[in-house]
Design a protein around this motif. Structure first.
Motif, PDB file in Angstrom:
ATOM      1  N   ALA A  20      39.899  55.535  78.268  1.00 29.55           N
ATOM      2  CA  ALA A  20      41.133  56.281  78.008  1.00 29.55           C
ATOM      3  C   ALA A  20      42.155  56.010  79.098  1.00 29.55           C
ATOM      4  N   PRO A  21      43.435  56.132  78.787  1.00 26.13           N
ATOM      5  CA  PRO A  21      44.459  56.038  79.823  1.00 26.13           C
ATOM      6  C   PRO A  21      44.212  57.108  80.901  1.00 26.13           C
ATOM      7  N   THR A  22      44.587  56.790  82.136  1.00 26.13           N
ATOM      8  CA  THR A  22      44.447  57.757  83.223  1.00 26.13           C
ATOM      9  C   THR A  22      45.824  58.275  83.601  1.00 26.13           C
ATOM     10  N   GLY A  23      45.844  59.312  84.401  1.00 24.79           N
ATOM     11  CA  GLY A  23      47.108  59.919  84.800  1.00 24.79           C
ATOM     12  C   GLY A  23      47.408  61.129  83.930  1.00 24.79           C
ATOM     13  N   THR A  24      48.688  61.373  83.710  1.00 27.24           N
ATOM     14  CA  THR A  24      49.091  62.542  82.932  1.00 27.24           C
ATOM     15  C   THR A  24      50.195  62.194  81.945  1.00 27.24           C
ATOM     16  N   VAL A  25      50.302  62.996  80.929  1.00 22.82           N
ATOM     17  CA  VAL A  25      51.438  62.974  80.016  1.00 22.82           C
ATOM     18  C   VAL A  25      52.369  64.085  80.501  1.00 22.82           C
ATOM     19  N   SER A  26      53.585  63.731  80.872  1.00 22.79           N
ATOM     20  CA  SER A  26      54.560  64.714  81.341  1.00 22.79           C
ATOM     21  C   SER A  26      55.367  65.223  80.160  1.00 22.79           C
ATOM     22  N   ILE A  27      55.607  66.516  80.126  1.00 27.43           N
ATOM     23  CA  ILE A  27      56.411  67.119  79.065  1.00 27.43           C
ATOM     24  C   ILE A  27      57.580  67.845  79.710  1.00 27.43           C
TER      25      ILE A  27
END
Length: 113
Positions: A20-27
């Motif tokens: 899976a992609p790492t890091g965060t999804v920013s909203i």
């Protein structure tokens, strides 16, 4: 309704059966950080054979928030990327309209004869 908790979800989809992609999804809300916390839910990809055995990896960001002031709000999601995946941004914002919470008033009822 104003003051009511709701969720905004942004997902960074891939076409990979690997990690899976790492890091965060920013909203963002109207271009600014909203109240609440974004929780990340990564899912690794999988392959178990054939066309139906493909599960693509993704990273989901889930914002639980509430807005007390009635009005129109615009939410966007951004993923900055990592060593394996390029970043992306929502092509279309999600628009939310917050309305005033309805009020109920109690009065005397008169019974008809």
């Amino acid at each position: 309704m104003s003051g009511q908790t709701f969720h905004v979800i942004g997902v960074a989809y891939t076409q990979s059966v690997l990690g899976a992609p790492t890091g965060t999804v920013s909203i963002l809300q109207n271009g600014n950080a909203p109240s609440g916390t974004v929780t990340s839910y990564p899912l690794n990809g999988s392959y178990s054979g054939g066309f139906t055995g493909v599960g693509f990896a993704y990273l989901e960001g889930d914002l639980a928030t509430s807005i007390d002031t009635p009005g129109s709000y615009n939410f966007t999601a951004t993923y900055l990327g990592d060593a394996n995946y390029l970043g992306s941004q929502t092509p279309f914002p999600v628009n939310v309209t917050v309305r005033t919470r309805p009020s109920i008033s109690a009065g005397r009822l008169r019974r008809s004869p």
